[in-house]
Enzyme design. Structure first.
Site, PDB file in Angstrom:
ATOM      1  N   ASN A 117      86.399 -98.364  12.713  1.00  0.00           N
ATOM      2  CA  ASN A 117      86.394 -97.726  14.026  1.00  0.00           C
ATOM      3  C   ASN A 117      87.841 -97.389  14.350  1.00  0.00           C
ATOM      4  O   ASN A 117      88.689 -98.277  14.379  1.00  0.00           O
ATOM      5  CB  ASN A 117      85.812 -98.680  15.073  1.00  0.00           C
ATOM      6  CG  ASN A 117      85.914 -98.149  16.503  1.00  0.00           C
ATOM      7  OD1 ASN A 117      85.946 -98.906  17.448  1.00  0.00           O
ATOM      8  ND2 ASN A 117      85.966 -96.837  16.670  1.00  0.00           N
ATOM      9  N   TYR A 257      84.894 -95.324  30.028  1.00  0.00           N
ATOM     10  CA  TYR A 257      83.652 -94.703  29.597  1.00  0.00           C
ATOM     11  C   TYR A 257      83.017 -95.338  28.367  1.00  0.00           C
ATOM     12  O   TYR A 257      81.811 -95.497  28.301  1.00  0.00           O
ATOM     13  CB  TYR A 257      83.905 -93.222  29.280  1.00  0.00           C
ATOM     14  CG  TYR A 257      82.743 -92.532  28.594  1.00  0.00           C
ATOM     15  CD1 TYR A 257      81.650 -92.082  29.335  1.00  0.00           C
ATOM     16  CD2 TYR A 257      82.722 -92.370  27.210  1.00  0.00           C
ATOM     17  CE1 TYR A 257      80.566 -91.469  28.706  1.00  0.00           C
ATOM     18  CE2 TYR A 257      81.635 -91.756  26.584  1.00  0.00           C
ATOM     19  CZ  TYR A 257      80.573 -91.307  27.333  1.00  0.00           C
ATOM     20  OH  TYR A 257      79.511 -90.714  26.719  1.00  0.00           O
TER      21      TYR A 257
HETATM   22  P1  AMP Z   1      82.369 -82.614  29.977  1.00  0.00           P
HETATM   23  O1  AMP Z   1      80.985 -82.214  30.315  1.00  0.00           O
HETATM   24  O2  AMP Z   1      82.878 -81.966  28.709  1.00  0.00           O
HETATM   25  O3  AMP Z   1      83.356 -82.475  31.099  1.00  0.00           O
HETATM   26  O4  AMP Z   1      82.314 -84.160  29.612  1.00  0.00           O
HETATM   27  C1  AMP Z   1      82.269 -85.095  30.612  1.00  0.00           C
HETATM   28  C2  AMP Z   1      81.092 -85.984  30.434  1.00  0.00           C
HETATM   29  O5  AMP Z   1      81.060 -86.499  29.121  1.00  0.00           O
HETATM   30  C3  AMP Z   1      81.187 -87.144  31.387  1.00  0.00           C
HETATM   31  O6  AMP Z   1      79.936 -87.242  32.036  1.00  0.00           O
HETATM   32  C4  AMP Z   1      81.455 -88.351  30.538  1.00  0.00           C
HETATM   33  O7  AMP Z   1      80.601 -89.401  30.895  1.00  0.00           O
HETATM   34  C5  AMP Z   1      81.172 -87.914  29.132  1.00  0.00           C
HETATM   35  N1  AMP Z   1      82.271 -88.227  28.194  1.00  0.00           N
HETATM   36  C6  AMP Z   1      83.576 -88.287  28.425  1.00  0.00           C
HETATM   37  N2  AMP Z   1      84.272 -88.555  27.308  1.00  0.00           N
HETATM   38  C7  AMP Z   1      83.374 -88.692  26.334  1.00  0.00           C
HETATM   39  C8  AMP Z   1      83.444 -88.996  24.942  1.00  0.00           C
HETATM   40  N3  AMP Z   1      84.605 -89.189  24.330  1.00  0.00           N
HETATM   41  N4  AMP Z   1      82.297 -89.058  24.254  1.00  0.00           N
HETATM   42  C9  AMP Z   1      81.134 -88.851  24.833  1.00  0.00           C
HETATM   43  N5  AMP Z   1      81.001 -88.547  26.126  1.00  0.00           N
HETATM   44  C10 AMP Z   1      82.094 -88.478  26.889  1.00  0.00           C
END
Ligand code: AMP
Length: 485
Positions: A117, A257
């Site tokens: 990881n 997160y």
């Molecule tokens: P976005 O829609 O691209 O602005 O992504 C934001 C959403 O993705 C938020 O609701 C977060 O909970 C989730 N998020 C943020 N970072 C990650 C990540 N690295 N991997 C997966 N989900 C993420």
């Protein structure tokens, strides 16, 4: 078609979880359970390797842990009292299975299985040198670099070879390695990615997060220290710390997160930290409103904190389908857009005519916020105020959390006003970096620097980024192919 070109254009990124067991009968079954609890860390592929005292066994598959490792015949085939496993996110594709971990190689010292990881930020440079010297790569994963460094090390004992390899890699790694002599678990000197140790009877367990210990009924012993190698033979453990000691920089985004809220990280409940971030957000960005609504599930603990601090009622104004994976963990922009729609629905009766405060943990591309604000408006909200339980994500992560290239990060492109317009909110507020540190029970960032890796918010990367600095972007895409998370 399966291509054998190690430099094929397979530009993948991933996030991962690892789990290991030594000294338990039917170790693979425990690993399957542990991986199940770590499924949120990577949902596209999973693998388990075991060692039965004579032979290594391995099963790796695309897809979730359930569906692959709930089959008796698979678990029976993974015989032995030592086993480790891995879940990961990556894009799907014909070439992907060879990259699913644990990776395995037969070295002069015997079998060597590794689950990783993190992300090695000089993997390209190392790979290029290794290939020049004759190494033949079987996968396109940065983790395989470690195997080749061990294989080609001039040291004699496997442990010395492994340490020699680790001293050459930069970046983030929490690793679980299996050899005929036993298991080694280690964390990079900065401890960027998490790794904890537990006990189940006499058996020794390692996991990315404490939730995975809970699921197998193991007792939490302690975190593996940054820069520590825990060497396990059967149920006996010993530790070595071969690196010069440096101030740790664990990833702050795990709290925001990535980790499951029911995990305990560094003696802190992730859930409580998220609630505290929400409370801090309410202090920093108050607003007159009727309802506090979380973007489920990632915004829920922070929304509870915001509601409690502000006195505005908390309501479930968005209902989430539990049959769709995390929005972000969907390869391809088109599918990601669709995913947001599939995943969330407005609780109309509640929203109509109300001024709502929406809480999410982060904005990355802005896709989720844009859709959710629109959804609230369509459901008749009078005002929509967006509050984000992290500072603006302005920089890409090179340490194993999937973030898009900088150009796609909303906060790297737009200022607060621009972002507010982009998502069509009435107002937008992010918790400050000092507020985030405060929620972790720390002094403000400047006073304790460097306490965490917060590079995604600050651009302050705690290691060199050799590959980023050295290679032209076009080369990175064709050589790197895959970053392991
Ligand atoms: P976005 O829609 O691209 O602005 O992504 C934001 C959403 O993705 C938020 O609701 C977060 O909970 C989730 N998020 C943020 N970072 C990650 C990540 N690295 N991997 C997966 N989900 C993420």
């Amino acid at each position: 078609m399966l291509t054998t070109n190690p430099f094929d254009d397979d530009k993948l990124r991933e996030e991962c979880g690892v789990f290991g067991v030594s000294g338990a009968e039917g170790a693979a079954a425990l690993v399957a359970l542990g991986l199940h609890a770590l499924q949120h860390r990577g949902q596209e592929a999973a693998g388990i390797s075991s060692f039965d005292g004579t032979e290594f066994h391995s099963y790796r598959a695309m897809g979730h842990v359930a569906g692959n490792f709930d089959r008796d015949e698979i678990i029976r085939g993974l015989a032995g009292e030592v086993a480790c496993g891995h879940v990961r996110y990556s894009t799907t594709g014909e070439t992907a299975l060879r990259n699913v971990q644990p990776l395995f190689a037969d070295l002069s010292s015997g079998g060597f299985a590794v689950a990783h990881n993190g992300n090695i930020s000089n993997a390209l440079r190392l790979k290029r040198d290794l290939v020049r010297r004759g190494s033949i790569f079987q996968s396109t994963s940065d983790t395989e670099v470690i195997i080749h460094l061990v294989a080609t090390s001039s040291y004699r004992s496997l442990l010395d070879r492994f340490i020699d390899a680790l001293k050459q890699v930069e970046g983030a790694y929490s690793l679980i390695v299996m050899t005929p002599e036993g298991m080694i678990a280690c964390r990079d000197p900065l401890g960027i990615r998490p790794l904890v140790m537990g006990k189940l009877g006499d058996a020794v367990i390692f996991a990315s997060e404490t939730v995975a210990l809970d699921v197998v009924g193991a007792e939490f012993v302690r975190a593996v220290d940054p820069g520590e190698l825990v060497i396990v033979q059967g149920t006996e453990t010993r530790s070595i710390r071969p690196f010069a000691s440096v101030a740790p920089r664990p990833c702050i985004f795990e709290y925001v997160y990535f980790s499951r809220p029911d995990s305990i990280a560094d003696d802190r409940s992730v859930y409580s930290v998220r609630k505290a971030i929400g409370a801090q957000l309410a202090i920093e960005h108050p607003v007159e409103a009727d309802l506090v609504i979380p973007v489920p599930d990632s915004g829920t603990p922070a929304a509870i904190g915001y509601a409690q601090q502000s006195g505005i009622p908390f309501e479930l104004g968005i209902i989430r389908s539990h049959y769709v994976g995390r929005t972000f963990i969907q390869p391809g922009d088109k599918v990601r857009h669709l995913g947001v729609k599939l995943k969330h629905n407005a609780n109309r009766g509640l929203i109509e005519g109300k001024r709502v405060v929406l809480i999410d943990d982060s904005i990355v591309r802005g896709t989720t916020s844009l859709k959710i604000v629109q959804m609230m408006r369509e459901a008749g909200a009078a005002e929509v105020h967006m509050r984000i339980a992290s500072p603006p994500t302005r920089h890409s992560c090179f340490y194993g959390v999937d973030t898009p290239e900088r150009a796609k990060l909303l906060a790297a492109k737009l200022d607060l006003g621009g972002m507010t317009d982009f998502i069509h909110a009435d107002s937008l507020g992010f918790v400050s970096i000092d507020g985030l540190y405060k929620a972790l029970g720390e002094a403000e960032r400047a006073a304790i620097r460097p306490g965490y890796c917060d590079a995604c918010f600050t651009g302050d990367y705690p290691t060199s980024l050799t590959d980023q600095d050295e290679l032209a972007p076009v080369e990175q895409f064709s050589m790197l192919e895959e970053r392991v998370g």
